[in-house]
Design a protein around this motif. Structure first.
Motif, short mmCIF file in Angstrom:
data_model
loop_
_atom_site.label_atom_id
_atom_site.label_comp_id
_atom_site.label_asym_id
_atom_site.label_seq_id
_atom_site.Cartn_x
_atom_site.Cartn_y
_atom_site.Cartn_z
N GLN A 1 6.83 -11.08 7.90
CA GLN A 1 7.02 -9.95 7.01
C GLN A 1 5.74 -9.67 6.18
O GLN A 1 5.32 -8.53 6.06
CB GLN A 1 8.17 -10.26 6.07
N LEU B 1 3.26 -6.26 6.18
CA LEU B 1 2.82 -5.54 4.98
C LEU B 1 1.30 -5.57 4.86
O LEU B 1 0.67 -4.57 4.48
CB LEU B 1 3.46 -6.15 3.73
N TYR B 2 0.72 -6.70 5.21
CA TYR B 2 -0.74 -6.80 5.12
C TYR B 2 -1.41 -5.84 6.10
O TYR B 2 -2.41 -5.19 5.78
CB TYR B 2 -1.20 -8.24 5.38
N ALA C 1 4.51 2.09 3.84
CA ALA C 1 5.56 1.09 4.02
C ALA C 1 6.85 1.64 3.40
O ALA C 1 6.83 2.21 2.31
CB ALA C 1 5.17 -0.22 3.34
N PRO D 1 0.76 1.11 0.30
CA PRO D 1 0.49 -0.29 -0.08
C PRO D 1 -1.00 -0.54 -0.32
O PRO D 1 -1.82 -0.29 0.55
CB PRO D 1 1.00 -1.08 1.13
N LEU E 1 -1.45 -7.26 -1.95
CA LEU E 1 -0.41 -8.29 -2.11
C LEU E 1 -0.89 -9.30 -3.14
O LEU E 1 -2.06 -9.68 -3.14
CB LEU E 1 -0.20 -9.03 -0.79
N LEU F 1 4.20 -6.79 -3.62
CA LEU F 1 3.43 -5.72 -3.01
C LEU F 1 3.09 -4.71 -4.10
O LEU F 1 3.96 -4.30 -4.86
CB LEU F 1 4.24 -5.03 -1.90
N VAL G 1 8.49 -9.00 -2.71
CA VAL G 1 8.68 -8.92 -1.27
C VAL G 1 10.02 -9.50 -0.85
O VAL G 1 10.69 -8.99 0.05
CB VAL G 1 7.51 -9.63 -0.53
N ILE H 1 12.40 -3.47 6.02
CA ILE H 1 11.01 -3.01 5.92
C ILE H 1 10.61 -2.30 7.20
O ILE H 1 10.85 -2.79 8.30
CB ILE H 1 10.07 -4.21 5.70
N ILE I 1 7.22 -0.02 8.81
CA ILE I 1 5.85 0.45 8.58
C ILE I 1 5.62 1.67 9.46
O ILE I 1 5.89 1.62 10.66
CB ILE I 1 4.82 -0.65 8.94
#
Lengths: 312, 307
Positions: free
Chosen positions: B140, B144-145, B154, B167, B170, B179, B195, B201, B203
């Motif tokens: 996860q 996000l990264y 996101a 985003p 982090l 985030l 998070v 989630i 993307i």
């Protein structure tokens, strides 16, 4: 079926090939060590597989040319695999996070510092910082780590979290670890005559003794989890919106109420921990339920007020 | 497994050398390993292979095969395929390997694949006496990264609402991941989202859909925790000896002004009555505010107030 093992095998092959190609051949023992093969046989199996693949036509001139000698491997006719695959975001983050955590904790060698710097220069976009670690590191982490590695007994002054009582204890340390925002020492405590876990920021004195202990046969605890237990005391209370952060910091169950307030259920092994928190929260907490915790809270209030009456 | 590995290597070799988008049909008839008897069997195999390529990190894109934009084909842009070599030495690779073995994500180790891509490193049998767990699962966080580095939107559920975030970064703080970034439609310049509280989630596919605000600074973006702030007043607090050194450590600005057998008097800088009182109460009845007197009375009133 596509399994994780298939992906792992492909990942390794797609890293080994560029290495061999860019070094004009490689030593089999070095490849085995470097890429974590069990033995040469496992490496050779992968190389034989590569030998059957290549470009359409799939004749002798189209297939990847692999030569495996006793102690060396050569690869030819596979220039398209001369570069390793880019890192996935999870891989990049995993490596950066691991390296930065150790750097923040003062556990890093100079090589790790330069490795993280080089890595960041290729995976972090130019606009600036994208990931940040705030790992508090109590002063004793390094010394304790060394003592654990050399198995020296340590004498610590420790102020208990639940009790605020200070004791001196001789510990046979088994591990030093970081979990959920805190550093811990686990080991055999000679005072308690059992295995214990200590929060390092609550240790106020540390002496490394000359005595070296023998590591026990029993499995060592190297981690800590909050595990709800049947013996836990439960307390329920309502938090005003300004105190919602409590729910972010403690393992609690949360139920939303009107007006952005929340109803919280908290399980604790020691009622004093909950009582202290409730006292600190003051008027932002209402409707407390839980007889045991309420009794401890009232006792705490009167102890504190008594202390102030005495000193004036 | 052998067959799958061979087929993927053939497919990847083809995509890396063909230099133009190729349709699924062309792949089926050109690449060795796609001799499935029916359309349906081919489609299933090819779908799985595409997923596998993406898992490995291969950038597989769909593009039009010609100017008339009739057909779509697959392409692996070779610029995006390869690693930008950071030029690590063997010593640096070993240091990274050791670090990745010392750190867990929600109990899980990181895969060795990343180290392999960087050139591999011999494993040493380190005693493993230090390790850190950064709390959350890496899949996860990695998603996000990736959204942060590729500037993708996101989307996730958070406190009963579906959110849409640009985003920016982090932060890992005290065992939690946050985030940071602006929420579309919200007035705040940036917000922080935990998070582990996010649901579903997703993307977006589109890359580069926002620009990070130039004044944004990740370091100062997460709201400071309670009890931190600027300081301009001094309180005298007497601590029982057994908790005094912990108190000093927690409050680096404190100075010792008196010491007896049983207690230590500290001068503690503070900015808000409320946060200092909360901190002092953390020591139960082992700490007493001596001055200023208003603060002392405020603490007693605070403790005596009914809840």
């Amino acid at each position: 079926m596509t399994s994780d093992r298939t992906a792992q095998r492909l990942t390794r092959i797609l890293a080994v090939l560029p290495w061999i190609i860019s070094h004009d051949g490689a030593d089999t023992d070095d490849l085995v060590d470097r890429f974590g093969y069990k033995d040469t046989t496992e490496l050779v199996k992968d190389m034989h597989l590569v030998f059957t693949t290549g470009l359409p036509g799939y004749g002798p001139g189209d297939l990847i040319d692999v030569d495996v000698f006793d102690d060396e491997v050569y690869v030819d006719a596979a220039d398209y695999f001369s570069r390793p695959l880019r890192l996935t975001p999870a891989e990049a983050l995993g490596l950066l996070a691991s390296g930065m955590t150790l750097i923040q904790s003062d556990q890093a060698s100079p090589a790790l510092h330069s490795a993280v710097e080089k890595l960041a220069s290729v995976v972090v976009p130019p606009e600036g910082e994208t990931v940040r670690f705030e790992v508090p590191t109590p002063a004793y982490v390094g010394t304790l780590k060394d003592a654990v590695a050399s198995r020296n007994v340590v004498r610590i002054g420790y102020v208990g979290i639940a009790t605020n009582e200070r004791t001196e204890r001789d510990i046979e340390g088994w591990s030093v670890f970081f979990n959920l925002g805190n550093w811990y020492l686990s080991g055999f405590c000679r005072l308690a005559e059992g295995s214990r876990v200590f929060r390092i920021d609550r240790i106020d004195t540390l002496i490394v003794l000359d005595e070296v202990y023998v590591i026990p046969e029993v499995p060592l605890q190297t981690t800590i989890d909050y595990r709800p237990s049947e013996d836990d005391q439960h307390v329920r209370f309502t938090l005003a919106p300004s105190a919602r952060w409590v729910a972010e910091y403690y393992p609690v169950d949360v139920e939303p109420l009107d007006d952005d307030a929340i109803r919280v259920t908290m399980g604790v092994s020691d009622p004093l921990v909950a009582a202290r928190l409730l006292l600190q929260l003051g008027e932002t907490v209402t409707d407390i339920q839980g007889d045991e915790v309420i009794a401890v809270l009232e006792n705490l209030r009167s102890r504190i007020v008594a202390r102030y009456t005495l000193t004036k | 497994m052998q067959k799958v590995v061979e087929r993927i290597l053939n497919l990847l070799a083809f995509l890396l050398t063909v230099g133009r988008p190729v349709t699924a049909d062309e792949i089926r008839h050109t690449v060795k390993g796609y001799e499935q008897p029916t359309d349906e069997a081919f489609r299933r195999t090819f779908e799985r292979d595409k997923d596998l390529l993406r898992t490995l990190g291969v950038p597989l894109e769909l593009r039009h095969t010609d100017l008339w934009e009739v057909e779509l084909g697959y392409v692996v842009p070779s610029d995006d395929y390869g690693l930008d070599d950071p030029g690590l030495t063997d010593e640096e690779r070993s240091a990274l390997l050791l670090a990745s073995q010392a750190v867990r994500f929600g109990g899980q180790r990181t895969e060795l694949g990343a180290i392999f891509k960087l050139g591999g490193a011999a494993r040493t049998t380190e005693s493993g006496t230090v390790y850190a767990d950064l709390g959350h699962d890496l899949d996860q966080l990695g998603a996000l990264y990736g959204a942060i580095t590729d500037k993708k939107i996101a989307r996730f559920d958070y406190r009963n609402r579906r959110r849409q975030i640009e985003p920016y970064g982090l932060i890992h703080r005290r065992g939690r991941w946050y985030l940071i970034g602006p929420e579309r439609g919200a007035p705040e310049p940036v917000k922080a989202f935990r998070v582990d509280r996010m649901g579903l989630i997703a993307i977006d596919e589109a890359v580069g859909t926002f620009t990070r605000a130039p004044e944004f600074d990740l370091k100062s973006s997460l709201a400071e925790l309670p009890s931190e702030g600027t300081t301009d007043m001094l309180a005298s607090v007497r601590f029982d000896t057994d908790v005094a050194s912990i108190a000093k450590r927690q409050m680096p600005g404190a100075t010792e002004v008196d010491r007896t057998q049983a207690s230590v008097l500290l001068e503690v800088p503070y900015s808000a009555d409320r946060s200092l009182i909360g901190w002092v109460l953390g020591f139960d009845d082992k700490a007493v505010i001596e001055a200023p007197d208003e603060l002392r009375r405020a603490l007693v009133a605070f403790v005596e107030a009914p809840t």
